[in-house]
Design an enzyme around this catalytic site. Sequence first.
Site, short mmCIF file in Angstrom:
data_model
loop_
_atom_site.label_atom_id
_atom_site.label_comp_id
_atom_site.label_asym_id
_atom_site.label_seq_id
_atom_site.Cartn_x
_atom_site.Cartn_y
_atom_site.Cartn_z
N ASP A 61 35.16 -52.35 32.07
CA ASP A 61 36.15 -51.32 32.32
C ASP A 61 37.30 -51.35 31.33
OD1 ASP A 61 37.02 -53.72 33.23
OD2 ASP A 61 37.97 -52.97 35.05
N LYS A 62 37.65 -52.51 30.82
CA LYS A 62 38.79 -52.59 29.91
C LYS A 62 38.70 -53.88 29.09
CE LYS A 62 41.58 -54.75 33.50
NZ LYS A 62 42.81 -54.68 34.29
N THR A 63 39.54 -53.96 28.09
CA THR A 63 39.59 -55.15 27.27
C THR A 63 40.16 -56.30 28.08
OG1 THR A 63 39.95 -53.80 25.31
CG2 THR A 63 40.48 -56.13 25.13
#
Length: 329
Positions: free
Chosen positions: A248-250
């Site tokens: 979903d994200k870094t």
Amino acid sequence: EVVAEAPQPSIHTFNGSIRGRHRGAAGGPASQDGVVIDNPVHAPLDFLDIESGAMASDGTGLAATAAATTAAVHDVISHVLNSKNILLRGTKLRNTAWCLGLVVYTGADTRMARNQHPPTAKMANLERSINRTIKVVMGLQVTMTLVSDLLYCYYKNVFAGFWYLFPDGKEDANALPDPLGYFLTFFLIYSNLLPISLYAQLEMCNFCQAHFIKNDLAMYDEPQDCPAAVRSTNLCHELGQVSYIFSDKTGTLTQNVMELKQVSVAGRIFGEAKTVGGFCGGKALKAARGRSPRNAEEIDAFLEIMAVAHTVVAIPGERHGEIRYEAES
């Protein structure tokens, strides 16, 4: 007097009102009963914020205003309460000098408790396949048992004439009726169809795979002294079936380390991207600021924006004088 809606699971809505006499009005002083919460604190209940000073929350949109509408009739003040005036269980107050309020829901009536659901059981694809196979084998075993039971009861008199089956010429008395007794007998005879040992062997394989994963040096993080953890042993063999990974994200699957290396002010770059240890352009930034008033104005505006345009909140640490900085990811 506080009037609140009946307990319900919605965390985004709240309807209620509070009524009381104006302080110093006829009929006696205003009631000052409530709960005082020091900063910082985790509220253990659904808490109604009547009034507070400089309140901030964990992004839940709770405001410091206690009343939306005020109507004074015969020295009685009525405040309309909504979702901005309730602190849900587990809410953390930040930068709050004081807070006055009262508890409206406790225990199983809180919003958090009403939104809890029992966790779903995690099963691997292999286990699902085995369970389906066991159901088919079980159905086959019951069918064979039922057919054998019916045929034996039908030809029972024929079998009774075989001297090698009944040397005394009669069958021993059974404690159960013949259909039920022979059904259990044939069911035990066909019990070898069920692979009971398969589950034990599968659990042994899962245990060995979990042991190898936890002791794999390739999955050991030396800076944090953190080996791989296996929380569900029955999901180990699922790793070989993974084809795609969606993040979903870094920072979820990668190391999320953000360090300031360079800044650009009015087209001029300060700092080096290849340096180790953060930003190294402080001296150059200070020297450029002293060259002209225009440079100083541009650099001051840039630093001001860097200082205030963020969501970082300073939180007092556990030790004296310690300050922790928290922000949204």
